[in-house]
Scaffold this active site. Structure first.
Site, PDB file in Angstrom:
ATOM      1  N   CYS A  73      21.123  42.430  35.832  1.00  0.00           N
ATOM      2  CA  CYS A  73      21.929  42.898  34.699  1.00  0.00           C
ATOM      3  C   CYS A  73      21.616  42.087  33.439  1.00  0.00           C
ATOM      4  O   CYS A  73      21.483  40.858  33.481  1.00  0.00           O
ATOM      5  CB  CYS A  73      23.415  42.786  35.035  1.00  0.00           C
ATOM      6  N   CYS A  77      27.605  37.527  31.842  1.00  0.00           N
ATOM      7  CA  CYS A  77      28.924  37.129  32.361  1.00  0.00           C
ATOM      8  C   CYS A  77      28.789  35.902  33.268  1.00  0.00           C
ATOM      9  O   CYS A  77      28.078  35.953  34.291  1.00  0.00           O
ATOM     10  CB  CYS A  77      29.553  38.295  33.101  1.00  0.00           C
ATOM     11  N   CYS A  80      29.217  35.995  37.134  1.00  0.00           N
ATOM     12  CA  CYS A  80      28.657  37.110  37.904  1.00  0.00           C
ATOM     13  C   CYS A  80      27.350  36.774  38.608  1.00  0.00           C
ATOM     14  O   CYS A  80      26.418  36.231  38.000  1.00  0.00           O
ATOM     15  CB  CYS A  80      28.467  38.313  36.998  1.00  0.00           C
ATOM     16  N   CYS A 119      35.289  52.986  45.082  1.00  0.00           N
ATOM     17  CA  CYS A 119      34.947  52.448  43.763  1.00  0.00           C
ATOM     18  C   CYS A 119      33.467  52.097  43.724  1.00  0.00           C
ATOM     19  O   CYS A 119      33.018  51.197  44.444  1.00  0.00           O
ATOM     20  CB  CYS A 119      35.751  51.183  43.483  1.00  0.00           C
ATOM     21  N   CYS A 150      36.456  56.114  41.797  1.00  0.00           N
ATOM     22  CA  CYS A 150      36.487  55.154  40.692  1.00  0.00           C
ATOM     23  C   CYS A 150      35.051  54.721  40.426  1.00  0.00           C
ATOM     24  O   CYS A 150      34.261  54.616  41.369  1.00  0.00           O
ATOM     25  CB  CYS A 150      37.338  53.944  41.068  1.00  0.00           C
ATOM     26  N   CYS A 210      41.472  51.602  34.912  1.00  0.00           N
ATOM     27  CA  CYS A 210      41.613  50.437  35.789  1.00  0.00           C
ATOM     28  C   CYS A 210      41.092  49.252  34.987  1.00  0.00           C
ATOM     29  O   CYS A 210      39.903  49.209  34.660  1.00  0.00           O
ATOM     30  CB  CYS A 210      40.786  50.647  37.065  1.00  0.00           C
ATOM     31  N   ARG A 282      46.405  45.046  41.619  1.00  0.00           N
ATOM     32  CA  ARG A 282      45.533  44.869  42.797  1.00  0.00           C
ATOM     33  C   ARG A 282      45.176  43.413  43.026  1.00  0.00           C
ATOM     34  O   ARG A 282      44.663  42.731  42.131  1.00  0.00           O
ATOM     35  CB  ARG A 282      44.252  45.711  42.643  1.00  0.00           C
TER      36      ARG A 282
HETATM   37  N1  SAM Z   1      28.773  45.828  35.344  1.00  0.00           N
HETATM   38  C1  SAM Z   1      30.010  46.455  35.157  1.00  0.00           C
HETATM   39  C2  SAM Z   1      30.859  45.713  34.152  1.00  0.00           C
HETATM   40  O1  SAM Z   1      30.907  44.494  34.167  1.00  0.00           O
HETATM   41  O2  SAM Z   1      31.506  46.369  33.338  1.00  0.00           O
HETATM   42  C3  SAM Z   1      30.788  46.679  36.410  1.00  0.00           C
HETATM   43  C4  SAM Z   1      30.784  45.722  37.550  1.00  0.00           C
HETATM   44  S1  SAM Z   1      31.534  44.145  37.288  1.00  0.00           S
HETATM   45  C5  SAM Z   1      30.897  43.273  38.642  1.00  0.00           C
HETATM   46  C6  SAM Z   1      33.271  44.415  37.507  1.00  0.00           C
HETATM   47  C7  SAM Z   1      34.209  43.255  37.416  1.00  0.00           C
HETATM   48  O3  SAM Z   1      34.175  42.498  38.610  1.00  0.00           O
HETATM   49  C8  SAM Z   1      34.008  42.223  36.335  1.00  0.00           C
HETATM   50  O4  SAM Z   1      34.466  42.652  35.095  1.00  0.00           O
HETATM   51  C9  SAM Z   1      34.810  41.068  36.853  1.00  0.00           C
HETATM   52  O5  SAM Z   1      36.149  41.133  36.396  1.00  0.00           O
HETATM   53  C10 SAM Z   1      34.751  41.238  38.368  1.00  0.00           C
HETATM   54  N2  SAM Z   1      33.916  40.186  38.985  1.00  0.00           N
HETATM   55  C11 SAM Z   1      32.566  40.120  38.943  1.00  0.00           C
HETATM   56  N3  SAM Z   1      32.108  39.003  39.555  1.00  0.00           N
HETATM   57  C12 SAM Z   1      33.202  38.335  39.995  1.00  0.00           C
HETATM   58  C13 SAM Z   1      33.389  37.094  40.674  1.00  0.00           C
HETATM   59  N4  SAM Z   1      32.361  36.316  41.029  1.00  0.00           N
HETATM   60  N5  SAM Z   1      34.650  36.710  40.980  1.00  0.00           N
HETATM   61  C14 SAM Z   1      35.693  37.490  40.621  1.00  0.00           C
HETATM   62  N6  SAM Z   1      35.576  38.660  39.970  1.00  0.00           N
HETATM   63  C15 SAM Z   1      34.348  39.086  39.644  1.00  0.00           C
HETATM   64 FE1  SF4 Z   2      26.525  42.754  34.475  1.00  0.00          FE
HETATM   65 FE2  SF4 Z   2      27.943  41.307  36.172  1.00  0.00          FE
HETATM   66 FE3  SF4 Z   2      28.610  41.339  33.622  1.00  0.00          FE
HETATM   67 FE4  SF4 Z   2      28.982  43.563  35.126  1.00  0.00          FE
HETATM   68  S1  SF4 Z   2      30.012  41.591  35.377  1.00  0.00           S
HETATM   69  S2  SF4 Z   2      28.103  43.430  33.075  1.00  0.00           S
HETATM   70  S3  SF4 Z   2      27.229  43.372  36.521  1.00  0.00           S
HETATM   71  S4  SF4 Z   2      26.696  40.520  34.476  1.00  0.00           S
END
Ligand code: SAM
Ligand code: SF4
Ligand code: DTB
Length: 335
Positions: A73, A77, A80, A119, A150, A210, A282
């Site tokens: 990606c 973040c 992530c 989802c 979702c 959501c 949730r």
């Molecule tokens: N890439 C898309 C986005 O970020 O909009 C969708 C998938 S992203 C993984 C969805 C959400 O999962 C993130 O916004 C975050 O809140 C949560 N998330 C991701 N990694 C996480 C982690 N290591 N621990 C807890 N929550 C996490």
């Molecule tokens: Fe990409 Fe992870 Fe951020 Fe979603 S949460 S936009 S998968 S880096």
């Protein structure tokens, strides 16, 4: 309970105006912090009272996740596992978008296991137009199984949003993740405002929203309050509010962040419940490292839903039989 230990008419009043007359959208940070500061038993009591006004306290909704496109990606973040910018790397193999048949087959298994909502998540900044036919077919295929759908695909254009709506998508997940103030410490490639714009677009298209966030990323209580303030002061409360406990993934900048006190996590759930009384709150990522007792406290605090199934997107989640055994012990049933 002392008078100072209550917020008058918690979460439910006519202050929302004509948008949603029985919920509030005008929360002030001080009021929210007053809730966080309550003695835990007072906070839990208030949250459970609000919970019982709108929800069956012995039912928990089960949503199951699948990563339909993993890793690589372009967003950064910090929490992530799927961001390609993390220099050390998280050991994840990036994949292409899955085939529709495989996703529908996995959804069928999730349904057989007891999940009611499926989802589908993709590690994208935004979907490409050339992927939309596949995404639409996934939504239709999963809906045809009789499951709620979702998706979480990053930002969307107006056209993409209406394509998903027309396909029958029930919910779109897009989290604000944290407070506006702390956000810059966590993500630099996508702005807070862009997230709010996406939520508005999804709402305007008539798809259920959501939206929630993550706690345990080194933020202060003020930031947890600020995140809930953003969510509750939207013109409509999100129908689903996922509260994630950070899963500290090795190779991410947050791998060694100090763990959040579990009682603070319970408080966050309780305050979310009070502020967004009708929403599904949730209990999301992080259950794999939570005790049964902590999860039970989260349900008492007003959590009405979980992610179910042995995998979240890229990290493990408790096995179904473990969750079902816990439900049995607590007298809970799946909704
Ligand atoms: N890439 C898309 C986005 O970020 O909009 C969708 C998938 S992203 C993984 C969805 C959400 O999962 C993130 O916004 C975050 O809140 C949560 N998330 C991701 N990694 C996480 C982690 N290591 N621990 C807890 N929550 C996490
Ligand atoms: Fe990409 Fe992870 Fe951020 Fe979603 S949460 S936009 S998968 S880096
Ligand atoms: C949400 O708030 N949490 C889910 C879902 N929405 C997409 C994702 C949790 C991901 C946890 C880390 C992982 O498995 O990669």
């Amino acid at each position: 309970m002392s008078a100072s230990a209550t917020v008058a008419n918690p979460g439910v009043s006519s202050l929302g105006g004509d948008v949603a007359p029985d919920t509030r959208h005008d929360w002030k940070r001080d009021e929210i912090l007053t809730l966080f500061d309550l003695p835990l038993m007072d906070l839990l009591f208030q949250a459970q009272q609000v919970h019982r006004l709108w929800h069956d306290p012995n039912k928990v909704q089960l949503s199951q996740l699948i990563s339909i496109k993993t890793g690589g990606c372009a967003e950064d973040c910090a929490y992530c596992s799927q961001a390609s910018s993390h220099k050390e790397g998280t050991g994840l193999t990036a994949t292409k978008l899955m085939e529709v048949e495989r996703v529908v087959a996995a959804a069928k298994q999730a349904k057989a296991g007891g999940a009611s909502r499926y989802c589908m998540g993709a590690a994208w900044t935004r979907p490409k137009d050339r992927d939309m036919d596949t995404l639409v077919a996934m939504v239709k295929g999963v809906r045809d199984l009789g499951m709620e759908t979702c998706m979480t695909l990053g930002m969307l254009s107006d056209h993409q949003t209406s394509q998903l709506k027309d396909a029958g998508l029930d919910y779109y997940n897009h989290n604000v993740d944290t407070s506006e103030e702390y956000y810059g410490q966590i993500i630099t490639t996508r702005s807070y405002q862009e997230r709010l714009d996406t939520l508005e677009r999804v709402r305007a298209a008539g798809i259920n929203v959501c939206s929630g966030g993550i706690v345990g990323m080194g933020e202060a209580r003020e930031d947890r309050a600020g995140m809930l303030k953003t969510l509750a002061n939207l013109p409509h409360h999100p129908e689903s509010v996922p509260i994630n406990m950070l899963v500290a993934v090795p190779g991410t900048p947050l791998e060694n962040v100090e763990k959040l006190d579990p009682f603070e996590f319970v408080r966050t759930i309780a305050v979310a419940r009070i502020m967004m009384p009708k929403s599904e709150v949730r209990l999301s990522a992080g259950r794999q490292s939570m005790s049964e007792e902590l999860q039970a406290m989260c349900f008492f605090a007003g959590a009405s839903s979980i992610f179910y199934g042995e995998q979240l997107l890229t990290t493990p989640n408790p096995e179904n039989n473990k969750d079902l055994a816990l439900f049995q012990k607590l007298g809970l049933s799946a909704a």
